[in-house]
Design an enzyme around this catalytic site. Structure first.
Site, PDB file in Angstrom:
ATOM      1  N   ASP A   1      17.909  23.258 -13.583  1.00  0.00           N
ATOM      2  CA  ASP A   1      18.110  21.835 -13.320  1.00  0.00           C
ATOM      3  C   ASP A   1      19.547  21.469 -13.699  1.00  0.00           C
ATOM      4  O   ASP A   1      20.470  22.177 -13.321  1.00  0.00           O
ATOM      5  CB  ASP A   1      17.051  21.008 -14.066  1.00  0.00           C
ATOM      6  CG  ASP A   1      16.971  19.573 -13.585  1.00  0.00           C
ATOM      7  OD1 ASP A   1      16.267  19.324 -12.589  1.00  0.00           O
ATOM      8  OD2 ASP A   1      17.625  18.702 -14.179  1.00  0.00           O
TER       9      ASP A   1
ATOM     10  N   TYR B   1      23.015  11.499 -13.393  1.00  0.00           N
ATOM     11  CA  TYR B   1      23.009  11.688 -11.938  1.00  0.00           C
ATOM     12  C   TYR B   1      24.183  10.945 -11.314  1.00  0.00           C
ATOM     13  O   TYR B   1      24.906  11.490 -10.470  1.00  0.00           O
ATOM     14  CB  TYR B   1      21.683  11.188 -11.355  1.00  0.00           C
ATOM     15  CG  TYR B   1      20.519  12.095 -11.637  1.00  0.00           C
ATOM     16  CD1 TYR B   1      20.030  12.952 -10.654  1.00  0.00           C
ATOM     17  CD2 TYR B   1      19.914  12.117 -12.888  1.00  0.00           C
ATOM     18  CE1 TYR B   1      18.960  13.795 -10.910  1.00  0.00           C
ATOM     19  CE2 TYR B   1      18.849  12.956 -13.157  1.00  0.00           C
ATOM     20  CZ  TYR B   1      18.375  13.796 -12.168  1.00  0.00           C
ATOM     21  OH  TYR B   1      17.330  14.643 -12.422  1.00  0.00           O
TER      22      TYR B   1
ATOM     23  N   HIS C   1       9.643  24.655 -11.345  1.00  0.00           N
ATOM     24  CA  HIS C   1      10.919  24.120 -11.799  1.00  0.00           C
ATOM     25  C   HIS C   1      11.071  24.197 -13.318  1.00  0.00           C
ATOM     26  O   HIS C   1      12.168  24.440 -13.822  1.00  0.00           O
ATOM     27  CB  HIS C   1      11.028  22.661 -11.336  1.00  0.00           C
ATOM     28  CG  HIS C   1      12.334  22.027 -11.616  1.00  0.00           C
ATOM     29  ND1 HIS C   1      13.490  22.360 -10.932  1.00  0.00           N
ATOM     30  CD2 HIS C   1      12.703  21.065 -12.506  1.00  0.00           C
ATOM     31  CE1 HIS C   1      14.499  21.633 -11.378  1.00  0.00           C
ATOM     32  NE2 HIS C   1      14.046  20.854 -12.336  1.00  0.00           N
TER      33      HIS C   1
END
EC number: 3.3.2.9
Length: 384
Positions: free
Chosen positions: A179, A306, A362
Site C-alpha cells: 500500500d 492521498y 491486500h
C-alpha cells in the site's frame, strides 16, 4: 533540534475511552439500503455487529499492552515527531528490516509476523533468516505527529526513513512495504540511499503500458480486469481522499462509527475474503486497527496523505527506468492491483524473487502471516 530517540509508553487516558463508550451508545444508524450485497458499501448488520463488540466486549488495554511490550519509540525528524516500533532479534547477525504500513493499516498489520521474523529459530526457521525490525508509523497516522503544513508526501517520508535508520545506527539494511508502504519502499529503491541492500513489495504501484495491455496473456488479462473493477467499484475512498480529504475529515474525527465503517469497507473490499472480512480477521483485530485512528484523531490527517502524494505525482511520478536496487515481489491473489513476472522484469532490473502465493490479499501480513514471512525470508536470503 535533537536526534534523540526516546522510549514511548502508551497510556491512553481513561477519559478518552469513556468518551468513546458514550459515543458508541448514542448512534443514529442509517437505513440498511436497497440491496443485500456489499456493492453500496458495508452492510448495516456487519457494522452493527462490530460496534456491539466494540461497545460491550472489546478491550483496548490488551492492545495497548501488546504495543508497549514490543518496544515503542519516538524521535523528531524534519520537524515532525515519528512513532515507531523497534524490535531487536536475539540473533546477533540479523538483518535490519524497515517495514512500512499503508492506509487504513497501522503498525498492527505486522502483529503476527514480528515474532517469526525476529526470532525464526523459535518459529521453525533458521537463525540466518533473522531480522531486526523497525516499523515506523507514517506521519499523520497513529501516534506519529500530524503535519501542519503541506509537503509530507511519500518522497519526503522516504527521506525521513533513511534518517531514522541512520539514527538507529544501521548502516546496512533492507526495506519492505505494501500500500503506501509500497510507495515509500519503491521510492527508497530508486533513491538507493547508502546502506540499502534491497527491497520487498507485496504491492507494486504501476500502470501497464499500451503495449503491455495489447499483448496481455490470459493471466494478465485477469489482472487488468481486476484493476479495472477496483477502479470502478472499490476506489471511491481513494478518489475522495486524493481530491477532497477534508470533506470526509469531519465524520472521521467526530463519529467512531463513521470512521469504523470507512475503514471496514477496505477490509471488506480488498482482502482475500470474498467480501466477508470476518473470515480472515477477528473483530478485535479490526477494532485494534480502527483505534489507531480514533484515539489520536488520525482519520483526517491520514486521509491527507492521498492528497499530498497526488500533488507530488502531478510534478512527476516514479522513474520510468528499471530500478537497479535488488527487489523481491510477492503478488498475493486477492490484491486488486497486480502485475505479472514479465511486467515486473521490465521495471526491476535486479528481480531476486517473484512469488505468487495461493491465498491472501491486500493486507497480506495480517491475512496470511506464514506465507508473508516465507516471501520476505526468500527475498533476502541471497542479499544478506
Amino acid at each position: 533540534m535533537t536526534d534523540a530517540v526516546e522510549p514511548f509508553h502508551l497510556a491512553v487516558p481513561q477519559a478518552d475511552l469513556d468518551d468513546l463508550a458514550q459515543r458508541l451508545t448514542d448512534i443514529r444508524w442509517p437505513d440498511p439500503g436497497t440491496i443485500d450485497d456489499t456493492s453500496q458499501g458495508p452492510p448495516l448488520i456487519k457494522v452493527r455487529t462490530m460496534v456491539e463488540r466494540w461497545r460491550d466486549g472489546y478491550d483496548w488495554r490488551a492492545c495497548e499492552a501488546l504495543l508497549n511490550g514490543w518496544g515503542q519509540y519516538r524521535t523528531t525528524i524534519d520537524g515532525l515527531g515519528i512513532h515507531f516500533l523497534h524490535i531487536r532479534s536475539p540473533e546477533p547477525d540479523a538483518l535490519p528490516l524497515l517495514v512500512t504500513h499503508g492506509w487504513p493499516g497501522s503498525v498492527l498489520e505486522f502483529r503476527d509476523v514480528i515474532a517469526p521474523l525476529t526470532d525464526p529459530v523459535a518459529h521453525g526457521g533458521e537463525a540466518s533468516d533473522a531480522f531486526h525490525l523497525v516499523i515506523p508509523t507514517l506521519p499523520g497516522f497513529g501516534f506519529s505527529d500530524k503535519p501542519t503544513a503541506p509537503g509530507w508526501n511519500i518522497g519526503r517520508i522516504a527521506g525521513a526513513w533513511v534518517t531514522l535508520m541512520r539514527r538507529l545506527g544501521y548502516n546496512r539494511w533492507a526495506a519492505q512495504g505494501g500500500d503506501w508502504g509500497a510507495g515509500v519502499t519503491t521510492t527508497l529503491g530508486y533513491m538507493m540511499p547508502p546502506g540499502l541492500i534491497g527491497i520487498h513489495l507485496n504491492m507494486v504501484l504501476f500502470q501497464p503500458t499500451d503495449d503491455e495491455r495489447a499483448g496481455a496473456d490470459d493471466a494478465e488479462q485477469r489482472m487488468l480486469a481486476d484493476a479495472q473493477r477496483y477502479d470502478q467499484e472499490y476506489a471511491g475512498y481513494y478518489k475522495l481522499q486524493n481530491t477532497r480529504p477534508q470533506s470526509v475529515a469531519f465524520a472521521l474525527a467526530d463519529s467512531p462509527v463513521g470512521l469504523a465503517a470507512w475503514v471496514y469497507a477496505l477490509f471488506q473490499d480488498v482482502s482475500d475474503s470474498g467480501g466477508d472480512p470476518e473470515k480472515v480477521f477477528s473483530l478485535d483485530a479490526m477494532l485494534d486497527d480502527i483505534m489507531m485512528y480514533w484515539l489520536p484523531n488520525a482519520g483526517p490527517s491520514s486521509a491527507r496523505l492521498y492528497w499530498e502524494t497526488a500533488q507530488a505525482m502531478r510534478k512527476g511520478g516514479f522513474s520510468t527506468s528499471p530500478m537497479a536496487t535488488p527487489a523481491g515481489i510477492s503478488m498475493f491473489p486477492g490484491e486488486q492491483v497486480r502485475l505479472s513476472r514479465r511486467w515486473a522484469e521490465s521495471r526491476f532490473a535486479n528481480l531476486v524473487h517473484f512469488g505468487e502465493p495461493d491465498r491472501g490479499g491486500h493486507f497480506a501480513a495480517l491475512e496470511q502471516p506464514v506465507l508473508f514471512v516465507g516471501e520476505v525470508r526468500q527475498t533476502f536470503r541471497s542479499l544478506r
